[in-house]
Structure formats: C-alpha cells, structure tokens
Design a protein around this motif. Sequence first.
Motif, mmCIF file in Angstrom:
data_model
loop_
_atom_site.group_PDB
_atom_site.id
_atom_site.type_symbol
_atom_site.label_atom_id
_atom_site.label_comp_id
_atom_site.label_asym_id
_atom_site.label_seq_id
_atom_site.Cartn_x
_atom_site.Cartn_y
_atom_site.Cartn_z
ATOM 1 N N ASP A 77 60.629 -46.889 23.211
ATOM 2 C CA ASP A 77 60.020 -46.199 22.081
ATOM 3 C C ASP A 77 61.023 -45.386 21.279
ATOM 4 O O ASP A 77 61.015 -45.395 20.058
ATOM 5 C CB ASP A 77 58.968 -45.208 22.625
ATOM 6 N N LYS A 78 61.859 -44.662 21.999
ATOM 7 C CA LYS A 78 62.749 -43.696 21.352
ATOM 8 C C LYS A 78 64.222 -44.078 21.493
ATOM 9 O O LYS A 78 65.098 -43.221 21.489
ATOM 10 C CB LYS A 78 62.498 -42.297 21.944
ATOM 11 N N VAL A 79 64.467 -45.369 21.704
ATOM 12 C CA VAL A 79 65.846 -45.830 21.849
ATOM 13 C C VAL A 79 66.157 -46.818 20.718
ATOM 14 O O VAL A 79 65.387 -47.747 20.483
ATOM 15 C CB VAL A 79 66.061 -46.534 23.215
ATOM 16 N N GLY A 80 67.254 -46.580 20.024
ATOM 17 C CA GLY A 80 67.703 -47.525 19.001
ATOM 18 C C GLY A 80 69.001 -48.144 19.470
ATOM 19 O O GLY A 80 69.774 -47.491 20.172
ATOM 20 N N TYR A 81 69.240 -49.391 19.108
ATOM 21 C CA TYR A 81 70.464 -50.016 19.599
ATOM 22 C C TYR A 81 70.997 -51.079 18.649
ATOM 23 O O TYR A 81 70.264 -51.632 17.835
ATOM 24 C CB TYR A 81 70.260 -50.614 20.995
ATOM 25 N N LEU A 82 72.270 -51.323 18.828
ATOM 26 C CA LEU A 82 72.950 -52.386 18.094
ATOM 27 C C LEU A 82 73.952 -52.968 19.083
ATOM 28 O O LEU A 82 74.786 -52.240 19.624
ATOM 29 C CB LEU A 82 73.657 -51.786 16.887
ATOM 30 N N VAL A 83 73.815 -54.254 19.379
ATOM 31 C CA VAL A 83 74.704 -54.873 20.367
ATOM 32 C C VAL A 83 75.578 -55.912 19.680
ATOM 33 O O VAL A 83 75.060 -56.831 19.048
ATOM 34 C CB VAL A 83 73.896 -55.549 21.497
ATOM 35 N N GLU A 84 76.875 -55.741 19.822
ATOM 36 C CA GLU A 84 77.852 -56.652 19.227
ATOM 37 C C GLU A 84 77.570 -56.886 17.736
ATOM 38 O O GLU A 84 77.109 -55.982 17.041
ATOM 39 C CB GLU A 84 77.875 -57.978 19.995
ATOM 40 N N ILE A 85 77.762 -58.123 17.279
ATOM 41 C CA ILE A 85 77.541 -58.418 15.857
ATOM 42 C C ILE A 85 76.036 -58.383 15.593
ATOM 43 O O ILE A 85 75.275 -59.048 16.293
ATOM 44 C CB ILE A 85 78.101 -59.815 15.504
ATOM 45 N N PRO A 86 75.590 -57.577 14.622
ATOM 46 C CA PRO A 86 74.145 -57.522 14.383
ATOM 47 C C PRO A 86 73.674 -58.725 13.569
ATOM 48 O O PRO A 86 73.999 -58.844 12.395
ATOM 49 C CB PRO A 86 73.970 -56.222 13.599
ATOM 50 N N TYR A 87 72.958 -59.602 14.212
ATOM 51 C CA TYR A 87 72.403 -60.759 13.499
ATOM 52 C C TYR A 87 70.972 -60.457 13.080
ATOM 53 O O TYR A 87 70.273 -59.719 13.772
ATOM 54 C CB TYR A 87 72.411 -61.995 14.411
ATOM 55 N N SER A 88 70.561 -61.049 11.964
ATOM 56 C CA SER A 88 69.180 -60.913 11.509
ATOM 57 C C SER A 88 68.655 -62.313 11.222
ATOM 58 O O SER A 88 69.422 -63.274 11.203
ATOM 59 C CB SER A 88 69.118 -60.047 10.260
ATOM 60 N N TYR A 89 67.349 -62.406 10.961
ATOM 61 C CA TYR A 89 66.789 -63.726 10.661
ATOM 62 C C TYR A 89 67.316 -64.177 9.299
ATOM 63 O O TYR A 89 67.034 -63.537 8.281
ATOM 64 C CB TYR A 89 65.261 -63.669 10.692
ATOM 65 N N PRO A 90 68.100 -65.263 9.269
ATOM 66 C CA PRO A 90 68.839 -65.611 8.050
ATOM 67 C C PRO A 90 67.960 -65.940 6.847
ATOM 68 O O PRO A 90 68.352 -65.659 5.716
ATOM 69 C CB PRO A 90 69.670 -66.833 8.473
ATOM 70 N N ASP A 91 66.769 -66.518 7.087
ATOM 71 C CA ASP A 91 65.920 -66.913 5.956
ATOM 72 C C ASP A 91 65.008 -65.787 5.481
ATOM 73 O O ASP A 91 64.244 -65.976 4.532
ATOM 74 C CB ASP A 91 65.071 -68.133 6.334
ATOM 75 N N LEU A 92 65.063 -64.662 6.154
ATOM 76 C CA LEU A 92 64.230 -63.528 5.740
ATOM 77 C C LEU A 92 65.080 -62.531 4.954
ATOM 78 O O LEU A 92 66.281 -62.403 5.184
ATOM 79 C CB LEU A 92 63.616 -62.833 6.952
#
Lengths: 306, 262
Positions: A77-92
Amino acid sequence: MNDIIITENLTKYYGKVHAVDSISINVRKGEIYGFLGLNGAGKTTTIRMLLGIIRPTSGRSYLNGKKVHAGNHSLWDKVGYLVEIPYSYPDLTVYENLEIVRRLRLIVNSSPVESVMEKLKLSPYRDRKAKDLSHGNAQRLGIAKAIIHNPDILILDEPANGLDPAGIVEIREMLREMALQEGVTIFISSHILGEISRFATRIGIIHEGKLVQESDIDHLESSLYRRLQVKTDDTDGARSLLLKKGYTAAIEEDFMEVSGKDAISNPENIASLLVHEGYPPTMLKVEEEDLESYFLRVIEKNGGAK
Amino acid sequence: MKGFAEAFWAESLKARKSKILWITFLVFSFIAIMMGLLVFVANNPELVGDSVVLSAKASMIGNADWPGYFELLYQIIAMIGLIGFGFVISWVFGREYVDHTLKDLLALPIPRSVIVLSKFIVITIWAVLLSLTLFILAVVTGLAVNIPGWSVETALHAFYIFTGTALLTLVLCTPIAFLASYGRGYLLPMGFIILIIIITQFIVVGIPGIAPYIPWAIPALFCGAAGPAGPFIGTASYIILFITSIAGLMITLAWWRFADAR
C-alpha cells in the motif's frame, strides 16, 4: 519503531553463484540510504528480494515492521518502487500507463495522475505512447509510477539512469524534499558514489553479494584519503630531509607525496622546514581523494573489481 | 475479491489498445468469409474454371449445403480456436515478460491471483467474441452466397454444437498461460500449440481408441469432426478435460505466486 527497512542475513544463491550473501541492513524513518555497488554486485537482486519479487534462499526482510513475502499484498500500500529500467506498456499513453497504476494501487481519486505528471514534467507528453518516449522521459514515467500513491517507503534501483544532468539534479532535489519534509524513507541503489553521496544520509557498499562497508555520509567524508603534494627544485634532497625528520615521502613523477596525519593537517610545518633547509617548495597542496577512487579502493580491499 | 474491478479494467484497457485484438478479429472474419466463398465455389465449380487448387479445396467440403457447411465450421473452431485462443492467451500472459512489465504487477496492494484471474476473464470475453464473430459472419456469408438447405432449427443446433466446441477448446487453453509465464514469452506456448495440433491429428486418425482420453482431442470428438463412426466421449472425457483446465489454472496461479520473477 524507527527502523522502516530491515534485512536480516538476506541471501540469494543461483546454483553456486552467491548473488547476495548475508546482507543485513537497517534503514531508519526519513533516511536516504544509498546502496552502492558495481554492475552485478547484487543491488538489483537485493531490491527484488525487498519487494518480494524473488524469494531469498535464506534470511528475511521487513518493511514497516511487516515481513516481506509475495502473499502479503497489504504491505505494498505504502511502498513505491522502480526496478532496473522502468518499462511501461508501449501501446498505451503516459496517461493510460499512470491510470493503470492508479487503479491497481486502489487510489479512488483520479487527481494523482495529473499531479504526478505535473511533478515529473510529463504533462506535455500526456497523450504520447510510452514506446515513443525518450529514454529520459521513460525514466520519469517510471519514477512517476513509483510515487503516484505518496508512498512512505521508496525503493529505487538506479533512478538516475537515462536522465540528463538537469534531470538528475531535479530528481535528487525531489527525493531530498520527500525525505526531509514528508519523512519518506528512501532506499536508492546506484553505481556512482559521487551522485549518491550528494543526498544520501547513509551509504552501504555491496561487492560480490556482500555488504563490505556501511557508513554515515559524514563518516564517509572523513574516510577519504588526503595527500600532501610537494614540488621543489631538488626533489631527491627534499625527500631525504623529510625522511630524516620522520615523515613518509614518496616520489611521484616530478613531485613528492608526503603522508602522515601531521603532514596533512599542518602543511605549513613542512613548508617552513623546507624553506629553512634550502629546499623552498614551488608547489604545495593537499589533494583529497575523490569519491569514485574511494569507492574503488573499498572494493579493491574486498577482492577488487572483476 | 479485492481489486478485481481495477485489475479487470487494466487488463481490458491493455487488450483494447493492442493491435493484436484487431488482428485476431480480422483473421477470424477472413476465415468465416473464405469458408462461405469456398462452399459457393463447391456449388458453382464453373466459376473457378481450370483452377486445380481451388477445385481441390472446394471438393474437401462434403455436402455443400447448410449441414455440411456447419460441420466445416465445427472443424474450423476446433482447430483455429485452439490456435487463435492459444495465441490470445500467449499474448496476454507472455507480453508482461516480453515488455518487461511483469515487475510492476508483483508488489501491489492487489493479490497476484486477482491479476491472473482478471487476465483469464479478459481472455474468455475475447475468445467468446471471436467465436461469435466467426459464427455470425459464416452464417451471413452462407446466406449471401445462397447455400441450400437453410432452416432455423439447423442453425440453432449448429450454434449449440459450435458454442460447445468453442468453450471446450477455450477451457483447455489454461496450461498455455502457464507455458507463457514459464517460458517468459510467446515461443514456448506457440510451440506447444503446434505440437498439440500435430499429436491430436495423429491420435484421432491413427489410434482413435485413446482419443477420448486426450484432452485436446475431446473438442474435435464433441463436434463430430472425427466422423459419425468416431470415438464416443463420455463422462471420463469431460472429467479429464475439466482436470486439465483446472490444473492449468492452478499451476499458472502458483507460478505467479511462488516463482522468482527475474
């Protein structure tokens, strides 16, 4: 309880490879913990274990006093994170990617999407597909996904990757503000000590899976090597004199390096002595080791960079 | 179920915004129209003149009337259904690995099982819509080319058999989700689908006695693709099919819950 992130002998083996070996770390509330290591040192594996994404071979970790494991979903709930290269959904689009995170984080109010885009300067790219973003903006989107829910704990793996110098400063200031003003506990990995030491309050150095050094940033400053460099017209004669007087002096190219606490804290004594004995210095300066050489020195002491 | 609505919304957005969705609908539509045209050619051989290939294809259809046309449709859904649904399921699960987005789904206030189940729900809706597209377009094309022997009763019976075949094919796709997750992409599940098609063809033709106990042969037997003298499927077949489907679902859930996501 003041320790927000705790790892106890956290260990991960992949066959015979000891990716992470018995790491024990405590991070206090509001602290920015810089987790430093070369590529392949075990930083990302440690972070993945902290997030329950991979299971430790042995040892355990706690976030906010709750044991980390894949089934404990209320923990995030209260944890934010970024692991290695941040990938996102490419078509969105940027907006859609953030909207997905907002909903999956069970945030009822939709305003955090707009405000986090504003904060990370992503508003101009609101309707741009993630696959069309520059590396730096993709990184900003990754950071936006990590902070959209105003986390109490932020776990970031190399967040400065791909950012330009102005972006690095901007993100650094934002993280510092989050820690100082909102009490967010930040665990941040990097392989650049010079960068991390600018805002971390404590540094842990990992090498070949082991935590080889941990220190407060103030202590780190005092651990840096300082050397007195002296140049005279007769380097050999000056060196003999200094050795006779009990100093340690070595010839490096066209100057001398004088070490010893007294020499470095009182370089004026060396200057007087040399002038008095007929070897007036043409150069005299205290050279401080930079952070990168300190980092490499610590690693070398523990088996060297491979 | 905590977070189901949100996870379902996210999964459906990902599907709606993908090119794959429209490609699968285009392919299924194309197949339906081609089927109707093939039957039209079978009824009007003079249209293709000396084309040996088209004549041969058209002659594959037994009776070029509505019952024969529907039988062809059953066979198509049993085979193309496995490929099409399998492709969809491989994409829905495999894309999280190929696009490296999996890690964003693993440390959320929503249980991982809810993410997996919402993916399965989206896949089910997708597959049902694909099947309906195939059936409706096949019927419309058939009516347009005036295939003889139409009756509402024949169409309703055909719809029952077609729907049953499509659903049996769909529920057997759950192990493909596991293979996409285990193989971290599309290659392993698609390889598995090809293997399954080859094996079931050999079994249904070569050793039909064991076909009722091979899960992926059961939809073909259900729709009568093995012919009127084909093996009978009883309760044991449905139990095997059900167990395979549940096992695929459970192993996928377990993999998402316990496996290291490197």
